[in-house]
Enzyme design. Structure first.
Site, PDB file in Angstrom:
ATOM      1  N   LYS A   1      57.887 103.204 -10.637  1.00 41.51           N
ATOM      2  CA  LYS A   1      58.074 102.889 -12.061  1.00 41.51           C
ATOM      3  C   LYS A   1      59.265 101.966 -12.305  1.00 41.51           C
ATOM      4  CE  LYS A   1      58.530 107.153 -13.267  1.00 41.51           C
ATOM      5  NZ  LYS A   1      58.486 107.627 -11.857  1.00 41.51           N
TER       6      LYS A   1
ATOM      7  N   SER B   1      57.538 111.113 -17.740  1.00 43.99           N
ATOM      8  CA  SER B   1      56.815 111.584 -18.938  1.00 43.99           C
ATOM      9  C   SER B   1      55.558 112.353 -18.550  1.00 43.99           C
ATOM     10  CB  SER B   1      56.471 110.418 -19.870  1.00 43.99           C
ATOM     11  OG  SER B   1      55.945 109.313 -19.185  1.00 43.99           O
TER      12      SER B   1
END
Length: 317
Positions: A135, A203
């Site tokens: 990410k 998340s």
């Protein structure tokens, strides 16, 4: 001419159109007579122009006849007109969460104005996936690629925000939800400023990501899922967190003893193809192509492309 009032006395504005309440345009376009009589006067806005309507006395009969109860009613109810000073309009207030008596302040400069200046459309690129799925690597590569095109972006990184804004939050389900809620609100502001906000967060909970999506206009939330198997992420383990989690030294670690809920309808999925891991520049190219197709970026006119982005970063974030 600037509008002035006697010391301790404010000016009251009453637009014919209530929609002008609180808008800077109603004040910016205001004009007043240059006569001395306009000083210390009460003004009424008509059609966006401030007009002198009466001398503002330091003390008048209407004020004297207004009871203390009337004043309390005005303060508590924020009625649109004041029983004490006829003609004065109070802006409507609301309650959001624990915040009471608040009012949304509109400004003359709008999102579209900022976008026109920047030559891009503001949006949120939300990168989600397991720890060590890549990410942060993608976020930084994308940020760099956009900068090379003369476009303005900003990376919101999970660990970075926990150094400041979210340093009072842990990793319980409740704290994780609050962490993402705050990030969603910040990302919304960046997008409203006309930037391409790149949010890089595990998340893990679908409902939290969906809540962030709901904060933005349709299409402005672009969810990018790095679909990298747990075995690959654990093998990378650049921070040694998986080892600590397996040893029981970290509790509630996503993928080990806390779930990760895959997106159902994300805009982009990045995954390993026949064992080949895409490079950071390839992943950045994919996102930029999507942004161009959806109109958030103008199509590039020259032959340079994102493959020029430095890729000497291990895919770890």
């Amino acid at each position: 001419m600037s509008l002035r009032a006697p010391k301790g006395v404010g000016l009251a504005w009453q637009p014919e159109n209530p929609a002008l309440l609180g808008r800077a345009g109603s004040v910016a376009s205001a004009k007043a007579s240059s006569s001395s009589k306009s000083r210390g006067a009460l003004f009424r806005v008509k059609g966006g122009v401030a007009r002198h309507s009466m001398d503002f006395p330091h003390k008048n009969k209407e004020m004297d006849s207004c009871s203390s109860q009337d004043r309390e009613d005005v303060s508590s109810k924020r009625s649109t007109t004041s029983p004490c000073l006829p003609g004065i309009i109070y802006p409507p207030t609301t309650t959001v969460g624990k915040s009471t008596n608040i009012f949304w302040q509109e400004c003359m400069v709008k999102k579209q104005d900022r976008e026109a200046m920047l030559g891009q459309k503001g949006c949120v690129v939300w990168i989600t996936g397991l720890s060590a799925s890549g990410k942060s690597t993608l976020a930084c590569a994308l940020d760099h690629a956009l900068l090379s095109r003369g476009k303005l972006s900003y990376v919101l990184d999970g660990d970075n925000l926990r150094h400041g804004l979210n340093n009072n939050l842990g990793f319980s389900a409740e704290d994780r939800a609050e962490n993402i809620r705050r990030v969603g609100e910040v990302a919304k502001l960046f997008a409203d400023a006309g930037l391409i906000c790149i949010a890089s967060f595990i998340s893990p909970y679908r409902k939290d990501r969906d809540s962030c999506r709901q904060l933005l206009p349709a299409g402005d939330f672009i969810e990018v899922y790095l679909k990298v198997p747990l075995s690959v992420c654990e093998k990378r383990d650049p921070k040694g967190l998986y080892k600590l989690a397996r040893a029981g030294k970290i509790k509630g670690f996503t993928g080990i003893d806390d779930p990760y809920e895959e997106p159902h309808n994300c805009e982009i999925v990045m995954e390993i193809d026949d064992g080949a891991v895409p490079t950071p520049s390839e992943m950045a190219d994919t996102v930029i192509s999507f942004l161009e197709q959806e109109g958030y970026l103008p199509a590039k006119q020259n032959s340079n492309n994102c493959s020029g982005v430095h890729t000497n970063i291990d895919c770890e974030g």
